[in-house]
Scaffold this motif. Structure first.
Motif, short mmCIF file in Angstrom:
data_model
loop_
_atom_site.label_atom_id
_atom_site.label_comp_id
_atom_site.label_asym_id
_atom_site.label_seq_id
_atom_site.Cartn_x
_atom_site.Cartn_y
_atom_site.Cartn_z
N UNK A 240 -2.32 28.20 6.51
CA UNK A 240 -2.46 29.12 5.38
C UNK A 240 -2.60 30.58 5.78
N UNK A 241 -2.70 30.86 7.07
CA UNK A 241 -2.89 32.23 7.52
C UNK A 241 -1.57 32.98 7.47
N UNK A 242 -1.57 34.13 6.81
CA UNK A 242 -0.42 35.03 6.74
C UNK A 242 -0.89 36.40 7.17
N UNK A 243 -0.20 36.97 8.13
CA UNK A 243 -0.63 38.26 8.67
C UNK A 243 0.58 39.13 8.96
N UNK A 244 0.55 40.34 8.44
CA UNK A 244 1.61 41.31 8.67
C UNK A 244 1.03 42.63 9.14
N UNK A 245 1.84 43.41 9.82
CA UNK A 245 1.41 44.68 10.37
C UNK A 245 2.36 45.79 9.96
N UNK A 246 1.81 46.98 9.86
CA UNK A 246 2.58 48.21 9.68
C UNK A 246 2.33 49.07 10.90
N UNK A 247 3.32 49.21 11.75
CA UNK A 247 3.18 49.95 13.00
C UNK A 247 3.66 51.38 12.76
N UNK A 248 2.83 52.34 13.10
CA UNK A 248 3.17 53.74 12.95
C UNK A 248 3.69 54.29 14.27
N UNK A 249 4.87 54.83 14.24
CA UNK A 249 5.46 55.46 15.42
C UNK A 249 5.21 56.96 15.33
N UNK A 250 4.38 57.44 16.28
CA UNK A 250 3.96 58.85 16.27
C UNK A 250 4.26 59.51 17.61
N UNK A 251 5.49 59.81 17.88
CA UNK A 251 5.76 60.58 19.10
C UNK A 251 5.20 62.00 18.98
N UNK A 252 4.43 62.39 19.99
CA UNK A 252 3.80 63.71 20.04
C UNK A 252 2.84 63.93 18.86
N UNK A 253 2.22 62.83 18.38
CA UNK A 253 1.20 62.94 17.34
C UNK A 253 1.69 63.12 15.93
N UNK A 254 3.01 63.03 15.69
CA UNK A 254 3.54 63.21 14.34
C UNK A 254 4.21 61.92 13.88
N UNK A 255 3.89 61.54 12.64
CA UNK A 255 4.43 60.31 12.09
C UNK A 255 5.91 60.48 11.78
N UNK A 256 6.72 59.56 12.35
CA UNK A 256 8.15 59.61 12.11
C UNK A 256 8.69 58.35 11.45
N UNK A 257 8.05 57.20 11.69
CA UNK A 257 8.62 55.97 11.16
C UNK A 257 7.50 54.94 10.99
N UNK A 258 7.64 54.11 9.93
CA UNK A 258 6.76 52.98 9.68
C UNK A 258 7.58 51.70 9.82
N UNK A 259 7.13 50.82 10.71
CA UNK A 259 7.84 49.57 10.97
C UNK A 259 6.96 48.42 10.51
N UNK A 260 7.45 47.59 9.58
CA UNK A 260 6.71 46.43 9.07
C UNK A 260 7.19 45.17 9.78
N UNK A 261 6.24 44.33 10.13
CA UNK A 261 6.58 43.06 10.78
C UNK A 261 5.54 42.02 10.40
N UNK A 262 5.99 40.78 10.23
CA UNK A 262 5.12 39.66 9.90
C UNK A 262 4.84 38.89 11.18
N UNK A 263 3.60 38.84 11.58
CA UNK A 263 3.22 38.21 12.83
C UNK A 263 2.90 36.74 12.67
N UNK A 264 2.56 36.32 11.45
CA UNK A 264 2.14 34.93 11.24
C UNK A 264 2.37 34.55 9.79
N UNK A 265 2.98 33.37 9.53
CA UNK A 265 3.19 32.87 8.18
C UNK A 265 4.28 33.59 7.43
N UNK A 266 5.44 33.78 8.08
CA UNK A 266 6.53 34.52 7.43
C UNK A 266 7.07 33.79 6.20
N UNK A 267 7.11 32.47 6.25
CA UNK A 267 7.65 31.70 5.11
C UNK A 267 6.78 31.87 3.88
N UNK A 268 5.49 31.75 4.04
CA UNK A 268 4.59 31.91 2.90
C UNK A 268 4.60 33.35 2.40
N UNK A 269 4.79 34.28 3.30
CA UNK A 269 4.86 35.69 2.92
C UNK A 269 6.06 35.94 2.00
#
Length: 384
Positions: A240-269
Motif C-alpha cells: 500500500x505504500x506509494x511514494x513520489x519525489x520532486x527533485x529540484x535541479x539548481x545549478x549555481x543555486x538557481x532553480x531551473x527544472x523540477x523532475x517528478x518521479x515515483x519511487x514506490x507504488x507506481x501502479x497505485x499512483x
C-alpha cells in the motif's frame, strides 16, 4: 444545593471512579475563588467529593500572572517576536516566558494526541527545512552538510508532514538531518491518519528509507542446502505504500527544472490519478518562517537549544490547525439578512484546516487552545 451537571470538567483524582471522565453528570460548581491570575470557579466531583479549580490541567493553573499577559506572550511567540522583546514589552523575564511556553507546548501535544487520530487523508506530503541552532555549522557534520545523530547544535531540520487536501499539519518534529530522525516523523504521521496515504516529498534521501522501515513486509529466501548461515529476510515496501519525489535541479543555486518521479507504488499512483506537487508544502514553509522568529533568514533571533525549538513548532502546529482560520477554507454565507449591527456585514464563514478536516466543530480561540480538556483515548472509543 446545586445539582450536578455537565461542565466539561474531568475529575483530577486518580483514585476516583470518574477520573478524567467528562460530562458524566457528576460535577457541581460549589463556589468561586479570587486568585492573583483572576476569578476561578471551584468544582466538586460527586463520586469522590474532591474539590478542584477550573484551571486544573491547563496553562493557567497556579500562575501569579493574569491571563492577558500570558496569552499575549504566547501569541507573540507565533508572530516572529524575539524572546528578549517580549520581556521588554510585558515586563517579565525570559525564564517566565519559557515556562509559559513549556506549559502551552504540553497542552498542544495533548490536543494533537486526541484530535489528530484516524484522519481520512488520501495523500500526504513530507518535507524538511534547514535552520541552525546555536551555530551555523555543527562540529560533527559531514562535508555534504548532513549532521549526525550525536550533534546537539548546528544544522538541524524542522521535519513536517501535511495533508494537502485540508492544508492540515499532521506531524512536526525537530532534529538532525538523519534517517533516524525521519522515522519518528513517519510514525507520528501514521498515528494521525487512517490507512496508508500516498506520500510525496521534495527529494530528501531519508524519506524512502523511513517509509520502508515504518511500513514493510519481510521477503524470506529459501534455503539453498549449501553449508553456512541462511540468507536473512530483507525488508520490502508494503504493497500500500506509494511514494513520489520532486527533485529540484539548481545549478549555481538557481532553480531551473523540477523532475517528478515515483519511487514506490507506481501502479497505485496512476490508478488514483495523483500528482506530485510541492506547492502546499512550500506555502507551509513560508507560513512557518513568517510565524517563528528562529526560522527567519538572516536574523539574530535563533534558538540556542533544540528543546525550545520543538516547543515552538508544537505550539504553532496546534494554533495553525485549530485556532487560525485559513483563507482557502472560507465559505460564503448564504443568508442574505444582516447578522450584526453596523454597515459592514460578514460575508464568509472562516475555518481552520482542522475544522475543514472535521476535527473541531468551531474555530478555537487562543484561550481554548490553552485550556482544552479531553478524556483518555480508550474511554472515548468505548463510549462512542
Amino acid at each position: 444545593m446545586r445539582k450536578p451537571q455537565d461542565w466539561g470538567q474531568p475529575c483530577p483524582n486518580p483514585g476516583c471512579s470518574h477520573s478524567r471522565l467528562i460530562n458524566r453528570g457528576t460535577m457541581s460548581a460549589i463556589s468561586t475563588s479570587l486568585t492573583q491570575s483572576g476569578k476561578r470557579r471551584i468544582f466538586r466531583c460527586g463520586a469522590c467529593e474532591q474539590p478542584f479549580s477550573e484551571t486544573r490541567a491547563t496553562v493557567f493553573f497556579a500562575l501569579r500572572t493574569p491571563e492577558e499577559p500570558v496569552i499575549m506572550a504566547l501569541q507573540m511567540l507565533l508572530v516572529t517576536v524575539a524572546l528578549s522583546d517580549m520581556g521588554f514589552v510585558l515586563g517579565v523575564t525570559d525564564a517566565t516566558v519559557l515556562a509559559w511556553r513549556r506549559r502551552a507546548a504540553q497542552k498542544a501535544h495533548e490536543s494533537h494526541a486526541h484530535l489528530l487520530r484516524d484522519v481520512p487523508v488520501p495523500q500526504g506530503q513530507l518535507d524538511e527545512r534547514w535552520h541552525c541552532i546555536r551555530r551555523t555549522h555543527a562540529p560533527q557534520a559531514g562535508p555534504d552538510g548532513e549532521s549526525s545523530a550525536r550533534s546537539v547544535d548546528g544544522r538541524q531540520g524542522v521535519w513536517s508532514s501535511c495533508a494537502p487536501e485540508f492544508r492540515l499539519i499532521l506531524a512536526a518534529c525537530v532534529g538532525p538531518r538523519t534517517c533516524a530522525r525521519a522515522l519518528p516523523l513517519i510514525q507520528m504521521t501514521a498515528a494521525a491518519v487512517l490507512g496508508v496515504p500516498c506520500f510525496g516529498s521534495a527529494g530528501c534521501s531519508c524519506d524512502l528509507a523511513a517509509l520502508i522501515a515504518g511500513s514493510h513486509t519481510l521477503k524470506p529466501f529459501p534455503r539453498s542446502g549449501k553449508p553456512g548461515r541462511p540468507k536473512q529476510p530483507v525488508k520490502e515496501p508494503h504493497p500500500d505504500v506509494v511514494y513520489g519525489q520532486v527533485v529540484k535541479k539548481k545549478p549555481q543555486g538557481r532553480l531551473q527544472e523540477l523532475v517528478s518521479r515515483v519511487r514506490c507504488g507506481a501502479k497505485r499512483f496512476e490508478e488514483r490519478g495523483l500528482s506530485i506537487s510541492p506547492r502546499v508544502l512550500e506555502r507551509l514553509n513560508l507560513a512557518l518562517r513568517q510565524a517563528l522568529a528562529p526560522l527567519v533568514r538572516q536574523s539574530g533571533s535563533f534558538c540556542k537549544d533544540r528543546t525550545h525549538m520543538r516547543r515552538r513548532v508544537v505550539l504553532l502546529q496546534a494554533c495553525y490547525n485549530f485556532a487560525r482560520p485559513h483563507r482557502s477554507w472560507r465559505v460564503p454565507l448564504s443568508d442574505p439578512e444582516p447578522r450584526a449591527a453596523g454597515l459592514i456585514q460578514p460575508k464568509w464563514r472562516h475555518q481552520p484546516p482542522g475544522m475543514a478536516a472535521g476535527l473541531p466543530e468551531h474555530v478555537w480561540t487562543f484561550r481554548e487552545l490553552l485550556t482544552a480538556k479531553f478524556e483518555p483515548v480508550h474511554n472515548q472509543s468505548s463510549s462512542g
